[in-house]
Design an enzyme around this catalytic site. Structure first.
Site, PDB file in Angstrom:
ATOM      1  N   SER A 203      -3.082   7.118  -5.365  1.00 26.24           N
ATOM      2  CA  SER A 203      -1.930   7.515  -4.555  1.00 26.24           C
ATOM      3  C   SER A 203      -1.528   8.971  -4.773  1.00 26.24           C
ATOM      4  CB  SER A 203      -0.749   6.621  -4.935  1.00 26.24           C
ATOM      5  OG  SER A 203       0.452   7.160  -4.442  1.00 26.24           O
TER       6      SER A 203
ATOM      7  N   GLU B 102       1.348   9.840  -5.017  1.00 28.64           N
ATOM      8  CA  GLU B 102       2.465   9.805  -5.970  1.00 28.64           C
ATOM      9  C   GLU B 102       2.027  10.315  -7.338  1.00 28.64           C
ATOM     10  OE1 GLU B 102       5.986   8.677  -6.134  1.00 28.64           O
ATOM     11  OE2 GLU B 102       5.621   9.411  -4.117  1.00 28.64           O
TER      12      GLU B 102
ATOM     13  N   TYR C 141       5.540   3.649 -11.366  1.00 25.21           N
ATOM     14  CA  TYR C 141       4.458   3.351 -10.410  1.00 25.21           C
ATOM     15  C   TYR C 141       3.386   4.440 -10.483  1.00 25.21           C
ATOM     16  CZ  TYR C 141       2.023   3.342  -5.877  1.00 25.21           C
ATOM     17  OH  TYR C 141       1.071   3.382  -4.892  1.00 25.21           O
TER      18      TYR C 141
HETATM   19  P1  NDP Z   1       1.653  -3.430   0.337  1.00 21.79           P
HETATM   20  O1  NDP Z   1       2.819  -3.434  -0.550  1.00 21.79           O
HETATM   21  O2  NDP Z   1       1.850  -3.655   1.806  1.00 21.79           O
HETATM   22  O3  NDP Z   1       0.583  -4.516  -0.180  1.00 21.79           O
HETATM   23  C1  NDP Z   1       0.366  -4.720  -1.554  1.00 21.79           C
HETATM   24  C2  NDP Z   1      -0.488  -5.961  -1.713  1.00 21.79           C
HETATM   25  O4  NDP Z   1      -0.668  -6.231  -3.108  1.00 21.79           O
HETATM   26  C3  NDP Z   1       0.133  -7.217  -1.102  1.00 21.79           C
HETATM   27  O5  NDP Z   1      -0.877  -7.998  -0.507  1.00 21.79           O
HETATM   28  C4  NDP Z   1       0.679  -7.927  -2.332  1.00 21.79           C
HETATM   29  O6  NDP Z   1       0.800  -9.319  -2.169  1.00 21.79           O
HETATM   30  C5  NDP Z   1      -0.422  -7.613  -3.333  1.00 21.79           C
HETATM   31  N1  NDP Z   1      -0.020  -7.872  -4.712  1.00 21.79           N
HETATM   32  C6  NDP Z   1       1.131  -7.534  -5.343  1.00 21.79           C
HETATM   33  N2  NDP Z   1       1.111  -7.970  -6.612  1.00 21.79           N
HETATM   34  C7  NDP Z   1      -0.076  -8.602  -6.785  1.00 21.79           C
HETATM   35  C8  NDP Z   1      -0.689  -9.285  -7.870  1.00 21.79           C
HETATM   36  N3  NDP Z   1      -0.069  -9.418  -9.054  1.00 21.79           N
HETATM   37  N4  NDP Z   1      -1.927  -9.810  -7.697  1.00 21.79           N
HETATM   38  C9  NDP Z   1      -2.553  -9.725  -6.505  1.00 21.79           C
HETATM   39  N5  NDP Z   1      -2.012  -9.120  -5.423  1.00 21.79           N
HETATM   40  C10 NDP Z   1      -0.792  -8.555  -5.573  1.00 21.79           C
HETATM   41  O7  NDP Z   1       0.878  -2.044   0.106  1.00 21.79           O
HETATM   42  P2  NDP Z   1      -0.037  -1.201   1.113  1.00 21.79           P
HETATM   43  O8  NDP Z   1      -0.896  -2.117   1.890  1.00 21.79           O
HETATM   44  O9  NDP Z   1       0.807  -0.199   1.801  1.00 21.79           O
HETATM   45  O10 NDP Z   1      -0.917  -0.363   0.082  1.00 21.79           O
HETATM   46  C11 NDP Z   1      -2.180  -0.863  -0.388  1.00 21.79           C
HETATM   47  C12 NDP Z   1      -2.519  -0.169  -1.698  1.00 21.79           C
HETATM   48  O11 NDP Z   1      -2.583   1.237  -1.508  1.00 21.79           O
HETATM   49  C13 NDP Z   1      -1.506  -0.374  -2.817  1.00 21.79           C
HETATM   50  O12 NDP Z   1      -2.231  -0.414  -4.025  1.00 21.79           O
HETATM   51  C14 NDP Z   1      -0.640   0.865  -2.765  1.00 21.79           C
HETATM   52  O13 NDP Z   1      -0.059   1.113  -4.029  1.00 21.79           O
HETATM   53  C15 NDP Z   1      -1.674   1.900  -2.394  1.00 21.79           C
HETATM   54  N6  NDP Z   1      -1.208   3.049  -1.670  1.00 21.79           N
HETATM   55  C16 NDP Z   1      -0.497   2.884  -0.508  1.00 21.79           C
HETATM   56  C17 NDP Z   1      -0.119   3.969   0.228  1.00 21.79           C
HETATM   57  C18 NDP Z   1       0.667   3.814   1.478  1.00 21.79           C
HETATM   58  O14 NDP Z   1       1.237   4.817   1.938  1.00 21.79           O
HETATM   59  N7  NDP Z   1       0.709   2.635   2.098  1.00 21.79           N
HETATM   60  C19 NDP Z   1      -0.487   5.346  -0.194  1.00 21.79           C
HETATM   61  C20 NDP Z   1      -1.257   5.381  -1.414  1.00 21.79           C
HETATM   62  C21 NDP Z   1      -1.615   4.283  -2.098  1.00 21.79           C
HETATM   63  P3  NDP Z   1       2.169  -9.998  -1.572  1.00 21.79           P
HETATM   64  O15 NDP Z   1       2.042  -9.902  -0.080  1.00 21.79           O
HETATM   65  O16 NDP Z   1       2.089 -11.363  -2.097  1.00 21.79           O
HETATM   66  O17 NDP Z   1       3.316  -9.185  -2.094  1.00 21.79           O
HETATM   67  P1  GDR Z   2       6.988   6.390  -1.355  1.00 20.07           P
HETATM   68  O1  GDR Z   2       7.538   5.674  -0.046  1.00 20.07           O
HETATM   69  O2  GDR Z   2       7.926   6.316  -2.489  1.00 20.07           O
HETATM   70  O3  GDR Z   2       6.538   7.756  -0.924  1.00 20.07           O
HETATM   71  O4  GDR Z   2       5.739   5.474  -1.720  1.00 20.07           O
HETATM   72  P2  GDR Z   2       9.021   5.331   0.425  1.00 20.07           P
HETATM   73  O5  GDR Z   2       8.919   5.142   1.898  1.00 20.07           O
HETATM   74  O6  GDR Z   2       9.619   4.233  -0.365  1.00 20.07           O
HETATM   75  O7  GDR Z   2       9.853   6.672   0.076  1.00 20.07           O
HETATM   76  C1  GDR Z   2       9.525   7.908   0.666  1.00 20.07           C
HETATM   77  C2  GDR Z   2      10.648   8.912   0.364  1.00 20.07           C
HETATM   78  O8  GDR Z   2      11.798   8.543   1.116  1.00 20.07           O
HETATM   79  C3  GDR Z   2      12.936   8.643   0.269  1.00 20.07           C
HETATM   80  N1  GDR Z   2      14.026   7.798   0.786  1.00 20.07           N
HETATM   81  C4  GDR Z   2      14.010   6.441   0.838  1.00 20.07           C
HETATM   82  N2  GDR Z   2      13.061   5.564   0.478  1.00 20.07           N
HETATM   83  C5  GDR Z   2      13.324   4.249   0.692  1.00 20.07           C
HETATM   84  N3  GDR Z   2      12.369   3.347   0.397  1.00 20.07           N
HETATM   85  N4  GDR Z   2      14.529   3.806   1.194  1.00 20.07           N
HETATM   86  C6  GDR Z   2      15.519   4.689   1.548  1.00 20.07           C
HETATM   87  O9  GDR Z   2      16.577   4.289   2.015  1.00 20.07           O
HETATM   88  C7  GDR Z   2      15.243   6.077   1.379  1.00 20.07           C
HETATM   89  N5  GDR Z   2      15.957   7.200   1.642  1.00 20.07           N
HETATM   90  C8  GDR Z   2      15.202   8.235   1.282  1.00 20.07           C
HETATM   91  C9  GDR Z   2      12.403   8.209  -1.091  1.00 20.07           C
HETATM   92  O10 GDR Z   2      13.311   8.602  -2.119  1.00 20.07           O
HETATM   93  C10 GDR Z   2      11.081   8.942  -1.103  1.00 20.07           C
HETATM   94  O11 GDR Z   2      11.270  10.281  -1.508  1.00 20.07           O
HETATM   95  C11 GDR Z   2       4.818   5.038  -0.730  1.00 20.07           C
HETATM   96  C12 GDR Z   2       4.238   3.705  -1.186  1.00 20.07           C
HETATM   97  O12 GDR Z   2       3.439   3.188  -0.134  1.00 20.07           O
HETATM   98  C13 GDR Z   2       3.371   3.879  -2.409  1.00 20.07           C
HETATM   99  O13 GDR Z   2       2.709   2.639  -2.711  1.00 20.07           O
HETATM  100  C14 GDR Z   2       2.331   4.957  -2.130  1.00 20.07           C
HETATM  101  O14 GDR Z   2       1.540   5.191  -3.257  1.00 20.07           O
HETATM  102  C15 GDR Z   2       3.024   6.261  -1.714  1.00 20.07           C
HETATM  103  O15 GDR Z   2       3.802   5.997  -0.556  1.00 20.07           O
HETATM  104  C16 GDR Z   2       2.036   7.342  -1.370  1.00 20.07           C
END
Ligand code: NDP
Ligand code: GDR
Length: 350
Positions: free
Chosen positions: A125, A127, A150
């Site tokens: 990520s 992050e 995280y």
């Molecule tokens: P989601 O939160 O939508 O999905 C996460 C998945 O992980 C869900 O299917 C969840 O299951 C599963 N999970 C959580 N805990 C466990 C566990 N203990 N064992 C097995 N499965 C588990 O995330 P995204 O699809 O958005 O992201 C996919 C991956 O990419 C994640 O690893 C995220 O951290 C990473 N990532 C995402 C980004 C983004 O912008 N979306 C950017 C960079 C990295 P359940 O539905 O049961 O909660």
């Molecule tokens: P992020 O996503 O932390 O970048 O992680 P999120 O959408 O939660 O936050 C993005 C930014 O928005 C600011 N923010 C808020 N965030 C949330 N959730 N709710 C609010 O009300 C709000 N107001 C402002 C946050 O502070 C932050 O700066 C996502 C996840 O998908 C991770 O798993 C992944 O790794 C990173 O993106 C890349």
């Protein structure tokens, strides 16, 4: 027929990747964790639920990985499972470290032992960059300075994958993906929180939207484009790590303004901020340079910022319209039956 395992199949990326791999002719296994309330709405909505094979697989439980990998040795394994919400990682740092960090070691070590020929993708990520200072945009050489439990857990996992690649010669890659969104984004992430609220305000179901740090800047792309990059990484001659991003950054305020504008509403009339939605430490600016992915794999994002927001706002309006007509129960917009997300103000991390 190639076999793929996707962990975290029930999440946003899980469904897009499953759909992508099915269309490429893969036999897709989806790892899920058992919950008291099944969580397959995305898979059903995307119409992939009946086309994949679900396998119980929890990243806290190595035996569940062993059971699967002993029988099925997939050609490709995509580890998308994680405790993925940065905000909650401050509330649950140990669980986040256990699943998002150590869970990756459990999985890749099981692969090393039982299925070392499987190609492995790890969801790293942006992050991990954290406190970027002057390093803008970030690329594969930028130093990691994580600012949340995280991010620290993802950084640990990233280095474990590099270590297993060099120590055991595994085909293991990490995609350093910047934020990617879609109509299937979880409701607690800021983009979907905004587009869902805009839809509800538009239809008279909600009065206002409260956000936290609206000055934070992110590089937002479309999840459908990003899962293609995951697959591409596993089709190269050599395993490597790649930044996947758009190289454009916008503030949370920009995202909200555009969302209201698309719905024909004025952002200033409905939005306020509250410190309860702010994190103990936040990442202020993420903007990624995907040049390496372009040069080596030919990957480029297709959906831009405005198109992404339009897609999300229109889909949320459509969902709530259908809900009001009694046509559907929006599982994707409501946490559990009768519990609207907006009725849970005590969750300060949403
Ligand atoms: P989601 O939160 O939508 O999905 C996460 C998945 O992980 C869900 O299917 C969840 O299951 C599963 N999970 C959580 N805990 C466990 C566990 N203990 N064992 C097995 N499965 C588990 O995330 P995204 O699809 O958005 O992201 C996919 C991956 O990419 C994640 O690893 C995220 O951290 C990473 N990532 C995402 C980004 C983004 O912008 N979306 C950017 C960079 C990295 P359940 O539905 O049961 O909660
Ligand atoms: P992020 O996503 O932390 O970048 O992680 P999120 O959408 O939660 O936050 C993005 C930014 O928005 C600011 N923010 C808020 N965030 C949330 N959730 N709710 C609010 O009300 C709000 N107001 C402002 C946050 O502070 C932050 O700066 C996502 C996840 O998908 C991770 O798993 C992944 O790794 C990173 O993106 C890349």
């Amino acid at each position: 027929m190639k076999i793929a395992l996707i962990t975290g199949i029930t999440g946003q990326d899980g469904v897009y990747l499953a759909d992508f791999l099915l269309k490429k002719g893969y036999d897709v296994y989806g790892g899920f964790r058992r919950l008291s309330t099944p969580n397959f709405w995305r898979l059903k909505d995307m119409e992939v639920f009946d086309k994949i094979k679900l396998v119980p697989l929890d990243l806290s439980d190595q035996s569940s990985m062993m059971n699967f990998l002993e029988k099925i040795k997939p050609d490709e394994i995509y580890n998308l499972a994680a405790q993925s919400f940065v905000g909650v990682s401050f509330e649950q740092p140990i669980h986040s470290g256990d699943i998002t960090g150590l869970g990756v070691t459990r999985l890749i070590d099981t692969i090393r032992t039982l299925s070392p020929k499987s190609k492995f993708y790890q969801a790293s990520s942006s992050e991990m960059y954290g406190d970027v200072g002057d390093a803008v945009p970030q690329d594969e050489t930028t130093v990691f300075k994580p600012r949340s439990p995280y991010a620290a857990a993802k950084t640990y996992a990233h280095y474990i994958v590099q270590n297993y690649r060099s120590a055991y010669n595994l085909y293991a890659c990490s995609g350093i993906l910047f934020n990617h969104e879609s109509p299937y984004r979880g409701i607690e992430f800021v983009t979907r929180k905004i587009t869902n609220a805009v839809a509800r305000i538009k239809l008279g179901l909600q009065k206002e939207l409260t956000l936290g740090n609206i000055d934070a800047q992110r590089d937002w792309g479309f999840a459908g484009d990003y899962v293609q990059a995951m697959w591409m990484m596993l089709q190269q001659d050599k395993p490597d790590d790649y930044v996947i991003a758009t190289n454009e950054a916008y503030t949370v305020r920009d995202f909200a303004k555009k969302s209201f504008e698309i719905a024909g509403l004025n952002y200033e009339d409905y939005t306020k901020t509250d410190t309860k939605f702010m994190r103990p430490s936040d990442v202020h600016l993420l903007k990624g340079n995907p040049q390496k992915a372009k040069d080596k794999m030919g990957w480029e994002p297709k959906v831009n910022f405005n198109e992404l927001i339009k897609m999300m706002v229109e889909r949320d309006i459509q969902r709530w319209r259908r809900y009001l007509k009694g046509e559907v129960f929006p599982w994707d917009a409501i946490n559990a039956e009768g519990w609207e997300v907006t009725s849970l103000p005590s969750y300060r991390f949403t």
